[in-house]
Design a protein around this motif. Structure first.
Motif, mmCIF file in Angstrom:
data_model
loop_
_atom_site.group_PDB
_atom_site.id
_atom_site.type_symbol
_atom_site.label_atom_id
_atom_site.label_comp_id
_atom_site.label_asym_id
_atom_site.label_seq_id
_atom_site.Cartn_x
_atom_site.Cartn_y
_atom_site.Cartn_z
ATOM 1 N N LYS A 56 -1.383 0.595 1.710
ATOM 2 C CA LYS A 56 -0.109 1.079 1.190
ATOM 3 C C LYS A 56 -0.255 1.180 -0.321
ATOM 4 C CE LYS A 56 3.276 -1.718 2.269
ATOM 5 N NZ LYS A 56 4.508 -2.453 2.561
ATOM 6 N N GLN A 61 4.477 3.217 -2.189
ATOM 7 C CA GLN A 61 4.764 2.691 -0.842
ATOM 8 C C GLN A 61 4.361 3.690 0.243
ATOM 9 O OE1 GLN A 61 6.181 -0.705 -0.139
ATOM 10 N NE2 GLN A 61 5.116 -0.666 -2.083
ATOM 11 N N PRO A 63 1.476 5.518 2.782
ATOM 12 C CA PRO A 63 0.244 5.109 3.455
ATOM 13 C C PRO A 63 -0.970 5.836 2.870
ATOM 14 C CG PRO A 63 1.473 6.634 4.835
ATOM 15 C CD PRO A 63 2.322 6.355 3.635
ATOM 16 N N GLN A 88 -2.082 -1.987 -1.558
ATOM 17 C CA GLN A 88 -1.564 -3.200 -0.934
ATOM 18 C C GLN A 88 -2.023 -3.179 0.515
ATOM 19 O OE1 GLN A 88 2.739 -2.722 -1.445
ATOM 20 N NE2 GLN A 88 2.761 -4.703 -2.469
ATOM 21 N N LYS A 89 -2.154 -4.376 1.073
ATOM 22 C CA LYS A 89 -2.446 -4.452 2.506
ATOM 23 C C LYS A 89 -1.223 -3.924 3.259
ATOM 24 C CE LYS A 89 -6.306 -7.242 2.741
ATOM 25 N NZ LYS A 89 -7.113 -6.413 1.879
ATOM 26 N N ALA A 90 -1.474 -3.174 4.314
ATOM 27 C CA ALA A 90 -0.379 -2.678 5.149
ATOM 28 C C ALA A 90 -0.286 -3.571 6.378
ATOM 29 C CB ALA A 90 -0.660 -1.236 5.558
ATOM 30 N N ASP A 91 0.916 -4.008 6.717
ATOM 31 C CA ASP A 91 1.058 -4.842 7.910
ATOM 32 C C ASP A 91 1.121 -3.963 9.164
ATOM 33 O OD1 ASP A 91 3.706 -3.911 8.186
ATOM 34 O OD2 ASP A 91 4.569 -5.711 7.303
ATOM 35 N N PHE A 94 4.022 -1.442 9.444
ATOM 36 C CA PHE A 94 3.867 -0.300 8.539
ATOM 37 C C PHE A 94 2.865 0.705 9.130
ATOM 38 C CE2 PHE A 94 1.802 1.911 5.008
ATOM 39 C CZ PHE A 94 2.878 2.313 4.218
ATOM 40 N N VAL A 95 1.751 0.175 9.624
ATOM 41 C CA VAL A 95 0.704 1.025 10.207
ATOM 42 C C VAL A 95 1.255 1.801 11.404
ATOM 43 C CG1 VAL A 95 -1.524 1.012 11.423
ATOM 44 C CG2 VAL A 95 -1.198 -0.400 9.372
ATOM 45 N N HIS A 98 3.842 4.591 10.377
ATOM 46 C CA HIS A 98 3.335 5.790 9.707
ATOM 47 C C HIS A 98 2.261 6.545 10.494
ATOM 48 C CE1 HIS A 98 5.593 5.419 6.007
ATOM 49 N NE2 HIS A 98 5.430 4.110 6.127
#
Length: 159
Positions: A56, A61, A63, A88-91, A94-95, A98
């Motif tokens: 992210k 914000q 992807p 940022q790491k995407a949780d 979020f994955v 998107h």
């Protein structure tokens, strides 16, 4: 296997068919969730696994998809220089939101949203590579050139 997982692999096959290449999703009996598991199951080197990693953008914000050779780790400073913002790491939520896919089977194509895509230049050295196809057991074989064409990704050094 649940029908949702099968649906994800079918969705990837449908998208692949639209590109006009002979690319076929293969469902394997063993897991391809990690690059090492995929290489063991397929019988190729870990470096030939094109792992799709979603990050992210810290300020946007949005992807960001990085398709990395299975042995490589993403150097976030290098990526920041390329895209102009920190990663940022995407949780998992979020994955899924998107891409439409769960972590462990994210394909390089067929996402819900249009995603900035960066491709590891180390993948370019192989005649064939393997990418996830929507589930922890589904993959497809392709060439690095086709990967660039179907993802419209930028080929860069990611390490």
């Amino acid at each position: 296997m649940s029908s949702n997982l099968k649906k994800s692999a079918q969705k990837v096959q449908t998208v692949l068919n639209e590109f006009g290449f002979e690319l076929n999703v293969v469902e394997l009996s063993d897991s391809t969730r990690t690059a090492q598991e995929a290489a063991n199951t397929i019988g190729c080197t870990v470096s030939q696994i094109a792992k799709s990693l979603i990050f992210k953008g810290k300020s946007s914000q949005k992807p960001i998809l990085i398709i990395a050779s299975g042995t490589n780790r993403v150097n976030e400073k290098v990526i920041k220089e390329h895209i102009g913002e920190k990663l940022q790491k995407a949780d998992a939520d979020f994955v899924l939101e998107h891409t439409g896919f769960a972590i462990g089977g994210i394909p390089p194509i067929g996402h819900k949203d249009s995603i900035i895509t960066l491709i590891d230049e180390d993948l370019m050295q192989y005649d064939e590579i393997w990418a996830a196809a929507g589930t922890p057991n589904a993959v497809f074989k392709l060439t690095p050139k086709i990967l660039v064409e179907i993802t419209k990704g930028d080929v860069i050094s990611i390490k």
